[in-house]
Design an enzyme around this catalytic site. Sequence first.
Site, PDB file in Angstrom:
ATOM      1  N   ASP A  22       0.835  -1.200   0.000  1.00  0.00           N
ATOM      2  CA  ASP A  22       0.000   0.000   0.000  1.00  0.00           C
ATOM      3  C   ASP A  22       0.873   1.256   0.000  1.00  0.00           C
ATOM      4  O   ASP A  22       1.977   1.239   0.546  1.00  0.00           O
ATOM      5  CB  ASP A  22      -0.905  -0.030   1.244  1.00  0.00           C
ATOM      6  CG  ASP A  22      -2.055   0.939   1.134  1.00  0.00           C
ATOM      7  OD1 ASP A  22      -2.298   1.462   0.026  1.00  0.00           O
ATOM      8  OD2 ASP A  22      -2.715   1.187   2.158  1.00  0.00           O
ATOM      9  N   GLY A  23       0.333   2.319  -0.578  1.00  0.00           N
ATOM     10  CA  GLY A  23       0.999   3.622  -0.494  1.00  0.00           C
ATOM     11  C   GLY A  23       1.631   4.112  -1.783  1.00  0.00           C
ATOM     12  O   GLY A  23       2.317   5.143  -1.775  1.00  0.00           O
ATOM     13  N   ARG A  26       0.232   7.648  -2.503  1.00  0.00           N
ATOM     14  CA  ARG A  26       0.782   8.688  -1.608  1.00  0.00           C
ATOM     15  C   ARG A  26       2.235   8.992  -1.936  1.00  0.00           C
ATOM     16  O   ARG A  26       2.668  10.140  -1.907  1.00  0.00           O
ATOM     17  CB  ARG A  26       0.646   8.249  -0.142  1.00  0.00           C
ATOM     18  CG  ARG A  26      -0.690   8.631   0.463  1.00  0.00           C
ATOM     19  CD  ARG A  26      -1.007   7.821   1.677  1.00  0.00           C
ATOM     20  NE  ARG A  26      -1.443   6.479   1.306  1.00  0.00           N
ATOM     21  CZ  ARG A  26      -1.702   5.517   2.182  1.00  0.00           C
ATOM     22  NH1 ARG A  26      -1.528   5.748   3.474  1.00  0.00           N
ATOM     23  NH2 ARG A  26      -2.117   4.336   1.770  1.00  0.00           N
ATOM     24  N   HIS A  39       2.852   3.521  -8.951  1.00  0.00           N
ATOM     25  CA  HIS A  39       2.729   2.082  -9.234  1.00  0.00           C
ATOM     26  C   HIS A  39       3.990   1.573  -9.940  1.00  0.00           C
ATOM     27  O   HIS A  39       4.449   0.473  -9.673  1.00  0.00           O
ATOM     28  CB  HIS A  39       1.489   1.803 -10.083  1.00  0.00           C
ATOM     29  CG  HIS A  39       0.198   2.120  -9.379  1.00  0.00           C
ATOM     30  ND1 HIS A  39      -0.044   1.751  -8.079  1.00  0.00           N
ATOM     31  CD2 HIS A  39      -0.918   2.780  -9.786  1.00  0.00           C
ATOM     32  CE1 HIS A  39      -1.254   2.168  -7.716  1.00  0.00           C
ATOM     33  NE2 HIS A  39      -1.791   2.803  -8.739  1.00  0.00           N
ATOM     34  N   ARG A  73     -11.517   1.806  -9.425  1.00  0.00           N
ATOM     35  CA  ARG A  73     -10.638   2.988  -9.566  1.00  0.00           C
ATOM     36  C   ARG A  73     -10.835   3.593 -10.961  1.00  0.00           C
ATOM     37  O   ARG A  73     -11.393   2.944 -11.843  1.00  0.00           O
ATOM     38  CB  ARG A  73      -9.180   2.565  -9.389  1.00  0.00           C
ATOM     39  CG  ARG A  73      -8.892   2.178  -7.957  1.00  0.00           C
ATOM     40  CD  ARG A  73      -7.423   2.020  -7.688  1.00  0.00           C
ATOM     41  NE  ARG A  73      -7.236   1.769  -6.274  1.00  0.00           N
ATOM     42  CZ  ARG A  73      -6.097   1.954  -5.629  1.00  0.00           C
ATOM     43  NH1 ARG A  73      -5.021   2.373  -6.273  1.00  0.00           N
ATOM     44  NH2 ARG A  73      -6.010   1.709  -4.338  1.00  0.00           N
ATOM     45  N   LEU A 133      11.567 -20.253  -4.256  1.00  0.00           N
ATOM     46  CA  LEU A 133      10.412 -19.481  -3.781  1.00  0.00           C
ATOM     47  C   LEU A 133       9.211 -19.664  -4.705  1.00  0.00           C
ATOM     48  O   LEU A 133       9.367 -19.680  -5.929  1.00  0.00           O
ATOM     49  CB  LEU A 133      10.808 -17.992  -3.757  1.00  0.00           C
ATOM     50  CG  LEU A 133       9.700 -16.989  -3.434  1.00  0.00           C
ATOM     51  CD1 LEU A 133       9.373 -17.030  -1.945  1.00  0.00           C
ATOM     52  CD2 LEU A 133      10.110 -15.576  -3.838  1.00  0.00           C
ATOM     53  N   LEU A 197      -7.169  -5.231   7.146  1.00  0.00           N
ATOM     54  CA  LEU A 197      -6.879  -6.399   6.307  1.00  0.00           C
ATOM     55  C   LEU A 197      -7.335  -6.195   4.871  1.00  0.00           C
ATOM     56  O   LEU A 197      -6.896  -6.917   3.968  1.00  0.00           O
ATOM     57  CB  LEU A 197      -7.555  -7.655   6.872  1.00  0.00           C
ATOM     58  CG  LEU A 197      -6.984  -8.193   8.189  1.00  0.00           C
ATOM     59  CD1 LEU A 197      -7.710  -9.470   8.587  1.00  0.00           C
ATOM     60  CD2 LEU A 197      -5.482  -8.489   8.066  1.00  0.00           C
TER      61      LEU A 197
HETATM   62  C1  FPP Z   1      -1.797   0.227  -3.344  1.00  0.00           C
HETATM   63  O1  FPP Z   1      -1.364   1.546  -3.432  1.00  0.00           O
HETATM   64  C2  FPP Z   1      -1.299  -0.551  -4.445  1.00  0.00           C
HETATM   65  C3  FPP Z   1      -2.069  -1.149  -5.397  1.00  0.00           C
HETATM   66  C4  FPP Z   1      -3.543  -1.060  -5.427  1.00  0.00           C
HETATM   67  C5  FPP Z   1      -1.485  -1.902  -6.483  1.00  0.00           C
HETATM   68  C6  FPP Z   1      -0.205  -2.594  -6.195  1.00  0.00           C
HETATM   69  C7  FPP Z   1       0.492  -2.699  -7.459  1.00  0.00           C
HETATM   70  C8  FPP Z   1       1.838  -2.644  -7.653  1.00  0.00           C
HETATM   71  C9  FPP Z   1       2.806  -2.606  -6.569  1.00  0.00           C
HETATM   72  C10 FPP Z   1       2.396  -2.650  -9.018  1.00  0.00           C
HETATM   73  C11 FPP Z   1       1.959  -3.766  -9.895  1.00  0.00           C
HETATM   74  C12 FPP Z   1       2.189  -5.088  -9.297  1.00  0.00           C
HETATM   75  C13 FPP Z   1       2.843  -6.104  -9.895  1.00  0.00           C
HETATM   76  C14 FPP Z   1       2.939  -7.414  -9.215  1.00  0.00           C
HETATM   77  C15 FPP Z   1       3.500  -5.958 -11.191  1.00  0.00           C
HETATM   78  P1  FPP Z   1      -2.448   2.705  -3.525  1.00  0.00           P
HETATM   79  O2  FPP Z   1      -2.554   3.092  -4.949  1.00  0.00           O
HETATM   80  O3  FPP Z   1      -3.723   2.266  -2.900  1.00  0.00           O
HETATM   81  O4  FPP Z   1      -1.757   3.810  -2.692  1.00  0.00           O
HETATM   82  P2  FPP Z   1      -2.486   4.969  -1.853  1.00  0.00           P
HETATM   83  O5  FPP Z   1      -3.261   4.292  -0.767  1.00  0.00           O
HETATM   84  O6  FPP Z   1      -1.328   5.759  -1.339  1.00  0.00           O
HETATM   85  O7  FPP Z   1      -3.347   5.721  -2.821  1.00  0.00           O
END
Ligand code: FPP
Length: 244
Positions: A22-23, A26, A39, A73, A133, A197
Amino acid sequence: MTGQPSAPRLTKVPQHVAVIMDGNGRWARERNMMRVQGHRAGVDSVREIVRTAGEVGVKYLTLYAFSVENWSRPKTEVSTLMKLLAKFLKDEVPELNRNNVRLQAIGRITDLPKAAQDQLHDSIEATSKNTGLTLILALSYSGRVEIIEAVQSIIREVKLGHLDTAQIDADVFKHHLYTRYYPDPDLLIRTSGEMRLSNFLLWQLSYTEIYVTSTLWPDFRREEFFRALEDYAKRQRRFGAVSS
Ligand code: FPP
């Protein structure tokens, strides 16, 4: 590897680590960047954590990459995430094979765009012989949906006469979950400080140790991962019993 912190001596290593990444948004906002750039930076963390997990002897790593709720989203963000996913799956195969990582996925995979699904199947196949892994990507995943699908699958078996209702217990139930092939996570890591969670592995996390860090996912790298593993090594797990 030069310039990289070396792995600490750990008294115990979790067999299965699950991560709520997460994050990203931000992280981007703090830099006046677009969310999608967060991302993109998050993908670099994914690469580093996968490599490090294999190095320290973690056997299963489950990453919450996209939830069922994430489909709501903005369209452009969803399509960028799907493209990033397909690109990651294609580009990382050589690195996954070099590191003996086997790729797997859980969730409503058929919800993904065809290009991402095809690439996912190809990359799963291309890494299927690896024995190090197991990297499990949770894609279009929802813990509640997983549980409902398990109930439906059990009802089908009962109706077909393959299962008696008296036989249904936690072990039978587990065998109807997406995660039937894997042990439950020992450690859950959540980045960016939120204490929830978010519909992730609701059944499987019952006795999992939780580690929350305020670090945003794109900044969660090797050293931060070691801190989480060191913290886990100090935990006493009792699974509802008392310690001896
Ligand atoms: C949460 O951050 C993250 C996601 C919803 C997506 C996670 C995706 C990646 C790390 C990249 C793609 C993954 C792979 C495996 C290639 P958020 O956007 O909710 O952050 P925020 O809460 O700060 O807005």
